[in-house]
Write an enzyme that holds these catalytic residues in place. Structure first.
Site, PDB file in Angstrom:
ATOM      1  N   TRP A 127       0.839  -1.224   0.000  1.00 53.98           N
ATOM      2  CA  TRP A 127       0.000   0.000   0.000  1.00 53.98           C
ATOM      3  C   TRP A 127       0.855   1.248   0.000  1.00 53.98           C
ATOM      4  CZ3 TRP A 127      -3.163  -2.515  -2.195  1.00 53.98           C
ATOM      5  CH2 TRP A 127      -3.656  -3.731  -1.727  1.00 53.98           C
ATOM      6  N   ASP A 128       1.971   1.224   0.724  1.00 53.07           N
ATOM      7  CA  ASP A 128       2.912   2.343   0.624  1.00 53.07           C
ATOM      8  C   ASP A 128       3.405   2.507  -0.816  1.00 53.07           C
ATOM      9  OD1 ASP A 128       3.017   3.196   3.271  1.00 53.07           O
ATOM     10  OD2 ASP A 128       4.647   1.857   3.809  1.00 53.07           O
ATOM     11  N   LEU A 129       3.783   1.393  -1.422  1.00 50.20           N
ATOM     12  CA  LEU A 129       4.360   1.464  -2.762  1.00 50.20           C
ATOM     13  C   LEU A 129       3.338   1.956  -3.781  1.00 50.20           C
ATOM     14  CD1 LEU A 129       6.251  -1.965  -2.713  1.00 50.20           C
ATOM     15  CD2 LEU A 129       7.283   0.307  -2.448  1.00 50.20           C
TER      16      LEU A 129
END
Lengths: 427, 427
Positions: free
Chosen positions: A178-180
């Site tokens: 999700w960060d990426l």
């Protein structure tokens, strides 16, 4: 270097044709960020040629010391996510420091941030000073609430479907998907807004919430529709690939290989390579099923998998690799990072990088190859490495101005030393 | 609709100010793709306003029947990844079919694809016909070899660090992080190339390999540098967050919650909420460590975790949630997709979507919010739904031309029926 922040009128773009791997040359971005997503957005754009200036509070943001660290205390995580940027060090707790950053944002024209702490650096205040500003903001939740990748993982269903079939508990993924994805949605949204500004002159704010990225993805991949429309909830399927034939196999010598047969050709190749064509044909006839149907291969994955497991378990990894290598089947042996590290010198994505505090190592360039050209990795800056040159070139501050700001503790240079970069052009 | 493919001269862009949530209005993209990454690239750009035309072979590409399926055989996966596109159905095995698609690509000016099967639809051939073409290609490996998310997972180290600490085997992540990030790198690369074309008139090819995206990310997050520079390989740490304090906890009633204390304030709040401030202070004094240091919280994560586990294990989830909700701590209960589905109606990211073949359900719009506006979900097309309107409007084919192509089996309309869309404008 021009101090005109209008990217369409950018000197550099006009002076010489940009190299193909740097199509964003001339784009100026101020990054006020921490952790993974927003730094990745800035780095992705820097690797495509944008001039990205990272704003650090005095001493650096908390993520500058995140693990893994080298013996000398340099964060390999921070260094990895800030390659090719410039960095300035400013006292964000002081009004003078915030005003310097606001002016830099106004001159640059684009801000990417995951912080709403300082109203003077927010969209509304900056737009007052530059109507065509583009402001790109990541929040945890849409309502402005906080969240990080691991809490978003928990909130959105996937950990209960990840891990061995007999797991009693949720399994979080170490890859912070999700960060990426949020970081790359930020980059995409920024470029979309900048395109709109090039064509219309209008700026805007782009907002993305980490949790929304995960929820949207769960919807895009069909999980949310399935949960609403299907009577049977999806179950964990271990390392099986849902809906097709794919799983991992142990070899006789302790190796392990992932094998995926997505198409009929993959499937036939896999059976031929393992000598199971006739056995599986007999099984299909006896069961009355057609294994050229992807769905049937998934439904019967356990018995098919056990037949194949016998073949893999009877030979060493090298022999299995050799047999698979002669087919169209999708496969790879599992590698540790140590094994992977040994392969990097031969990989054209990688180049030697001298990172201060970390030493020389193989590091990836941009995975985006433009007309055959690839941007090689550039070192991450030291915190405050470019304080003097950025404030001088972008804001027109004199050596005396800088000295006063330094004395008053409003700015700092790399390592807290009086800037050796005062009279140095950026290479 | 104009048939001029130059996006900068696009009628729609000039005729009325684009709505804020559609900054890419006027951008015309031909998508020749399957599975996750490339369809996600197209959909992301469609949700930002681009007109994305998906080319389907007769009968549709293999991924149109991927699980999960509805009772009527509609793929919720395919529908989820193709929202808001148009779709035409063309016999790609015939030279006439390929020529139609090549002409459409040339008129549109941008192609995004994960296929190199047909040279006439490749970059070199199309650039001959349109020098400023932008061609964006995803491959499995950089050398053109094939790979899918699960085999790339195996090849790049993460499955050996994912899953419970006592796992004997690799654990693949169900979230296809490499497909997702590759798709968003494609979108980013495409917009960067299009910006370059707007400013210089030059087209180019953008190439990205799925494996490169994973390797670049492993480098960006510090894993590759660590494997090269550190003497101690990283070990599995279960659901602990590497390098800080974060893990999951079971509650007395079988609930489970992920808790992350990233900052000193989070940590102090967590101790206060669980009544452990004094116990942990005594522990810190006895051990001679300072738990305001993130590294120390990670090093001592097991003993700290066990203290906290006692608190969580002694009360029901609702009580733990209530206590955490009064703090700044980052946390979320784990949810199943069924639990998540029940929350969708209240989420502003979601809207009711009527998807032919699937029925009405809550589906996500774009997670990218532009100036407060968010593109709602639009249905995925049927295979061949827009064959007639696209070939008529974009290539200027007459009803007689279309009838002949249909008779000759070169094109087909949705469901194989003579196109009801012949005389319908796109809404």
């Amino acid at each position: 270097m021009s101090t005109d922040g209008n990217p369409a009128a950018e000197d550099e773009t006009r002076a010489e044709p940009p190299r193909r791997s740097r199509p964003l040359r001339g784009l100026r971005i101020v990054e006020l960020s921490t952790y993974v997503a927003t730094p990745l957005a800035g780095m992705t754009l820097a690797q495509l040629g944008a001039d990205v200036i990272r704003i650090e509070p005095i001493g650096g943001a908390p993520d500058r010391t995140r693990w893994p660290l080298t013996g000398s205390g340099t964060s390999l995580y921070w260094s990895g996510l800030n390659k090719g940027k410039r960095a300035i060090e400013v006292d964000l707790s002081s009004a003078r420091g915030r005003d310097l950053v606001a002016e830099l944002a106004v001159r640059s024209g684009i801000v990417v941030s995951n912080s709403e702490r300082h109203p003077e650096l927010g969209f509304e205040a900056l737009r007052e000073r530059r109507p065509d500003l583009i402001h790109v903001l990541l929040t945890g939740r849409r309502d402005g609430g906080t969240a990080v990748d691991y809490t978003v993982q928990a909130a959105t269903g996937f950990p209960l479907l990840t891990g061995p079939e007999d797991s009693a508990n949720p399994v979080n993924a170490v890859v912070p998907a999700w960060d990426l994805t949020a970081g790359l949605y930020l980059a995409t949204g920024l470029l979309a807004a900048e395109r709109h500004r090039l064509l219309t002159g209008e700026g805007q704010q782009v907002r993305i919430a980490l949790e929304d990225v995960a929820l949207a993805t769960a919807g895009n991949l069909g999980y949310l529709a399935e949960a609403q429309l299907s009577d049977t909830p999806r179950e964990r399927c271990g390392n099986h690939v849902y809906g097709t034939f794919g799983r991992d196999f142990a070899t006789a010598d302790g190796g392990r290989v992932m094998v995926v047969a997505l198409t009929v050709r993959h499937w036939r190749d896999l059976l031929a390579a393992t000598g199971l064509t006739e056995v599986v044909a007999a099984l299909a006839a006896a069961l009355g099923v057609d294994f050229t149907e992807e769905s049937e291969r998934y439904r019967h994955r356990r018995v098919l998998g056990e037949l194949l497991a016998g073949w893999f378990g009877a030979r060493p990894l090298a022999e299995a690799e050799s047999a698979l290598g002669a087919t169209r089947v999708l496969w790879s042996a599992y590698r540790s990072f140590a094994e992977l590290a040994a392969l990097l010198p031969a990989n054209p994505l990688m180049a030697r990088l001298v990172q201060p505090g970390a030493g020389e190592h193989w590091a990836p360039g941009s995975p985006v190859v433009m007309d055959g050209e690839q941007a090689p990795p550039e070192p991450a800056p030291l915190v405050g490495q470019h304080t003097a040159e950025v404030l001088r070139d972008r804001l027109g501050l004199s050596a005396a101005d800088l000295a006063k700001l330094r004395r008053d503790g409003v700015i700092r240079d790399a390592g807290g030393a009086p800037a050796a970069t005062d009279h140095t052009e950026r290479s």
